[in-house]
Design a protein around this motif. Structure first.
Motif, short mmCIF file in Angstrom:
data_model
loop_
_atom_site.label_atom_id
_atom_site.label_comp_id
_atom_site.label_asym_id
_atom_site.label_seq_id
_atom_site.Cartn_x
_atom_site.Cartn_y
_atom_site.Cartn_z
N PHE A 397 0.83 -1.21 0.00
CA PHE A 397 0.00 0.00 0.00
C PHE A 397 0.87 1.25 0.00
O PHE A 397 0.59 2.21 -0.71
N MET A 398 1.91 1.24 0.80
CA MET A 398 2.75 2.44 0.86
C MET A 398 3.48 2.65 -0.46
O MET A 398 3.59 3.79 -0.93
N GLN A 399 3.95 1.57 -1.07
CA GLN A 399 4.66 1.74 -2.35
C GLN A 399 3.76 2.36 -3.40
O GLN A 399 4.21 3.07 -4.28
N ASN A 400 2.46 2.06 -3.32
CA ASN A 400 1.51 2.66 -4.27
C ASN A 400 0.93 3.96 -3.75
O ASN A 400 -0.05 4.46 -4.29
N MET A 401 1.49 4.46 -2.68
CA MET A 401 1.05 5.73 -2.08
C MET A 401 -0.37 5.68 -1.54
O MET A 401 -0.99 6.71 -1.33
N GLN A 402 -0.90 4.48 -1.40
CA GLN A 402 -2.28 4.36 -0.92
C GLN A 402 -2.27 4.44 0.61
O GLN A 402 -2.51 3.46 1.31
N THR A 403 -2.02 5.66 1.09
CA THR A 403 -1.89 5.81 2.54
C THR A 403 -3.19 5.48 3.26
O THR A 403 -3.18 5.02 4.39
N HIS A 404 -4.34 5.72 2.60
CA HIS A 404 -5.60 5.42 3.30
C HIS A 404 -5.77 3.92 3.49
O HIS A 404 -6.22 3.46 4.52
N ARG A 405 -5.32 3.13 2.49
CA ARG A 405 -5.42 1.67 2.63
C ARG A 405 -4.40 1.18 3.65
O ARG A 405 -4.64 0.25 4.41
N TYR A 406 -3.24 1.82 3.63
CA TYR A 406 -2.18 1.48 4.57
C TYR A 406 -2.70 1.64 6.00
O TYR A 406 -2.57 0.74 6.84
N LEU A 407 -3.31 2.79 6.26
CA LEU A 407 -3.79 3.05 7.62
C LEU A 407 -4.98 2.17 7.98
O LEU A 407 -5.11 1.70 9.11
N GLU A 408 -5.80 1.94 6.99
CA GLU A 408 -6.96 1.07 7.22
C GLU A 408 -6.48 -0.33 7.63
O GLU A 408 -6.97 -0.94 8.57
N GLU A 409 -5.48 -0.81 6.91
CA GLU A 409 -4.93 -2.14 7.18
C GLU A 409 -4.26 -2.17 8.56
O GLU A 409 -4.41 -3.11 9.33
N LEU A 410 -3.55 -1.08 8.86
CA LEU A 410 -2.87 -0.99 10.15
C LEU A 410 -3.89 -1.02 11.29
O LEU A 410 -3.65 -1.60 12.35
N TRP A 411 -5.03 -0.40 11.05
CA TRP A 411 -6.05 -0.35 12.11
C TRP A 411 -6.65 -1.73 12.40
O TRP A 411 -7.23 -1.95 13.45
N LYS A 412 -6.44 -2.67 11.46
CA LYS A 412 -6.88 -4.04 11.74
C LYS A 412 -6.17 -4.57 12.97
O LYS A 412 -6.70 -5.37 13.73
N LEU A 413 -4.93 -4.12 13.16
CA LEU A 413 -4.16 -4.59 14.31
C LEU A 413 -4.84 -4.18 15.62
O LEU A 413 -4.91 -4.96 16.57
N PHE A 414 -5.31 -2.93 15.65
CA PHE A 414 -5.96 -2.48 16.88
C PHE A 414 -7.27 -3.23 17.10
O PHE A 414 -7.65 -3.53 18.23
N ALA A 415 -7.93 -3.53 15.98
CA ALA A 415 -9.18 -4.29 16.10
C ALA A 415 -8.87 -5.68 16.67
O ALA A 415 -9.59 -6.19 17.55
N ILE A 416 -7.78 -6.28 16.20
CA ILE A 416 -7.40 -7.61 16.72
C ILE A 416 -7.13 -7.50 18.23
O ILE A 416 -7.57 -8.33 19.02
N GLY A 417 -6.41 -6.45 18.60
CA GLY A 417 -6.07 -6.25 20.02
C GLY A 417 -7.32 -6.05 20.86
O GLY A 417 -7.50 -6.70 21.91
#
Ligand code: MSP
Length: 649
Positions: A397-417
């Protein structure tokens, strides 16, 4: 691997606004991300200071041009410093070594036979610093890019043989489909080139505020065209034509630009580079434009969002997070205070902040702040797998500059937690005497927070440093390699208490945008006001379902009180009866067209279910329907009197 990341250089004719901040944030994020991965990185930003437009702005302000440029350039630099933007160099096109580098480039292109002298007669737009062929003018007179009046300019000029590079450019786009990102933007460039490229006038004799031609040309009547001068900054910053000190960073990995200046970067710039026998940048990343509350921002509407004001009130990292999360890269984005606050409260405060607080609280209670990952794998393989999967998706996601997808994906971690805490309820396990199980969940979440903080650090460097501090580790390339790449877990460590990172925002802290009224006065930011044919077409295509229309509650209202808003040229404050004993206060931008008393006891059409907004400190709880054209504005009213509250639709 070395990475060279650039922002456009900003014109010094006005203060930085949120659009400038966005390009700078995304480039800074990308540079920090590359550094985190251990890549040698160079990040460039700066100011574009030559040309007639700047000369005229300085005159308007009654200042010598250089002094004016110094002041505005410093205001950009100070703002980026205050925002802790990690640039490696802040270039100014008035820097002596930049000028030498541009002159060197001119000499090389001239020696190659790519520059020749001729006459130019054409329609010139001072604001865009661009000549346009008559066929491209709007109504035979106005600039197709910014809508301002063009003037006919005839002057001796040096030309760059842009036409010579037509085929080479087309070949490059074809062979490098990721040269222009997002890919969806490539077609407009390709079609433009296929339409035929005319040689480009690259010098001016009508003004003097620019880089002089190299002495070897022996022609001091001319100064360089501002776009030739400006584009060269990307290599002069590395020492091109002077000490060449950092030229090994060339070619750039990503050059961020707004969609309005893509053509300069995807056509002229690569053609200049080909002429200089230099390789082309890997990616030109073109982002969309920001609006405020759905309206184009412009000085005349007074609705420009100041990044400094937002950051003073809400914190710069919250703004970074919002901007990078809110909009898919390449698309237009909207800044609304409501959406901003919602993201702070729900994503930062709830999802992330609370998770950290819970972990601090539980570790304090159950193990005197000591955490050990020893049992995490035993009890939490499912969560670890899900976490590693999300972490593994981030780089793409970051390589394609898709920062919104990057952050969305990262937020999955908090959901898991958060889910792990709910499901495993460590407080119950403690009561049941299963302390190792309870502590395993606490340790799982601590690990999730640690890994997520590493990956969030390019977006929110300071906040994540605080989280890392609480978890007793440091975010750097070593921890990135160990915890993210090698998927290791934290060793035995102590958690530290930190104050809540994201206090909830209960009330908007910033004045709401003044009511956005169409405004046809030309203004300093016409670029931003212009609705192009393409956008009008988009509106046509943007059909809505009938249900969407009925989401708007339209009602007949009767104005029962009206008064002028002091100190406002546009606003009237009205009390409108919308039936069933309900009065609404509506602050409307109609003062130039209606006197307050002429409105009393007249009927109006009211949008009755708008979220209330503050205008000049007053609540406005609705909006009046009105039509506006070049003859002025008129309110839309029922053809025959109707009872207050009658629904419209
Ligand atoms: N000086 C030229 C760039 C030369 S680069 C060799 C220039 N400067 S600018 O100050 O007008 O714009 C700088 C950047 O800000 C551009 O990328 C432009 O797209 C961006 N933005 C200006 N207004 C914007 C918004 N409202 N929203 C997002 N970005 C916008 O062009």
């Amino acid at each position: 691997m070395s990475k060279y990341i650039t922002t456009p250089i900003y014109y010094v004719n006005g203060e930085a606004h949120i659009g400038h901040a966005y390009t700078t944030f995304i480039a800074d994020t990308m540079a920090r991300y590359e550094k985190l991965k251990g890549n040698k990185t160079y990040f460039l930003t700066g100011t574009d200071e030559h040309g007639q437009k700047i000369e005229e702005s300085a005159q308007k302000h009654g200042k010598p041009t250089q002094e004016f440029a110094d002041e505005i350039s410093a205001s950009f630099k100070n703002l980026w410093d205050e925002f802790e933007i990690g640039y490696d160099k802040f270039i100014r096109t008035t820097d002596a070594d930049h000028k030498l580098g541009v002159q060197k480039a001119f000499e090389v292109m001239y020696a190659k036979g790519d520059i020749y002298k001729d006459f130019y007669e054409g329609h010139y737009c001072v604001s865009c610093e661009t000549f346009f062929p008559e066929t491209q003018l709007v109504d035979g007179e106005f600039c197709p890019d910014c809508g301002r009046t063009t003037s006919i300019v005839k002057e001796e000029s040096y030309f760059f043989k842009l036409s010579k590079y037509e085929d080479a450019l087309l070949k490059h786009y074809e062979e490098n489909p990721d040269f222009i990102l997002p890919r969806s933007r490539a077609n407009e460039v390709i079609n433009f080139v296929k339409g035929g490229l005319r040689d480009l006038s690259v010098t001016r004799t009508s003004f003097t505020w620019g880089v002089k031609l190299p002495e070897s040309m022996n022609d001091d009547k001319h100064v360089m065209y501002v776009w030739l001068d400006a584009l060269m900054n990307y290599i002069t910053a590395l020492g091109y034509g002077t000490d060449e000190a950092n030229m090994d960073f060339w070619p750039a990995s990503t050059q961020f630009v707004g969609k309005d200046i893509l053509r300069f970067h995807a056509i002229y710039w690569p053609a200049f580079l080909m002429s200089l026998d230099l390789p082309l940048p890997q990616h030109i990343g073109a982002h969309g434009w920001w609006t405020r509350d759905g309206e184009k921002m412009s000085k005349s509407k007074g609705n420009v969002v100041s990044p400094k004001e937002v950051s003073d009130l809400y914190g710069v990292e919250n703004l970074r997070y919002f901007m990078l999360r809110e909009v898919p890269f390449g698309q237009d984005g909207d800044f609304s205070q409501r959406a901003f606050i919602d993201r702070i409260n729900s994503e930062l405060s709830n999802d992330l902040g609370n998770l950290l607080n819970r972990i601090i609280g539980m570790s304090g209670k159950y193990s005197d702040f000591e955490i050990d990952s020893i049992d995490v794998e035993k009890y939490h393989t499912k969560e670890l797998d899900a976490m590693n999967e999300a972490l593994g998706n981030l780089d793409g996601f970051m390589q394609n500059m898709q920062t919104h997808r990057y952050l969305e994906e990262l937020w999955k971690l908090f959901a898991i937690g958060n889910k792990a805490i709910e499901e495993h309820a460590p407080w119950v396990k403690m009561k049941e005497g299963k302390k190792d199980e309870a502590l395993a969940t606490v340790a799982l979440v601590a690990n999730i927070l640690a890994k997520a903080s590493i990956m969030l650090s390019p977006v929110m460097p300071k906040t994540t440093a605080t989280i890392a501090d609480a978890l007793n580790f440091t975010i750097d390339n070593t921890s990135y390699n160990e915890l993210v790449i090698d998927k290791k877990l934290l060793k035995l460590f102590n958690i530290k208490k930190v104050p809540p990172l994201f206090p909830r925002i209960e009330e908007p802290l910033m004045e709401e945008s003044p009511e956005a009224m169409p405004d046809d006065k030309p203004n300093d930011n016409m670029k931003e006001d212009l609705i192009t044919d393409k956008e009008a077409k988009k509106e046509e295509d943007n059909l809505i379902e009938i249900g969407q229309f009925f989401e708007t509650s339209l009602k007949v209202g009767v104005v029962i009180e009206a008064e002028e808003v002091p100190k406002s040229k546009k606003l009237l404050k009205l009390q409108v009866d919308i039936g069933e004993g309900t009065n609404r206060q509506v602050v409307a931008g109609i003062k130039e067209f209606y006197s307050a008393e002429s409105l009393i006891n007249t009927q109006v059409c009211v949008v009755a279910n708008l979220k209330p907004a503050k205008l000049m400190g007053m609540m406005s709880e609705g909006m009046l329907l009105a039509a506006k054209d070049e003859d002025g504005l008129c309110l839309v009213r029922p053809e025959k009197p109707k009872k207050a509250g009658t629904p419209i639709g």
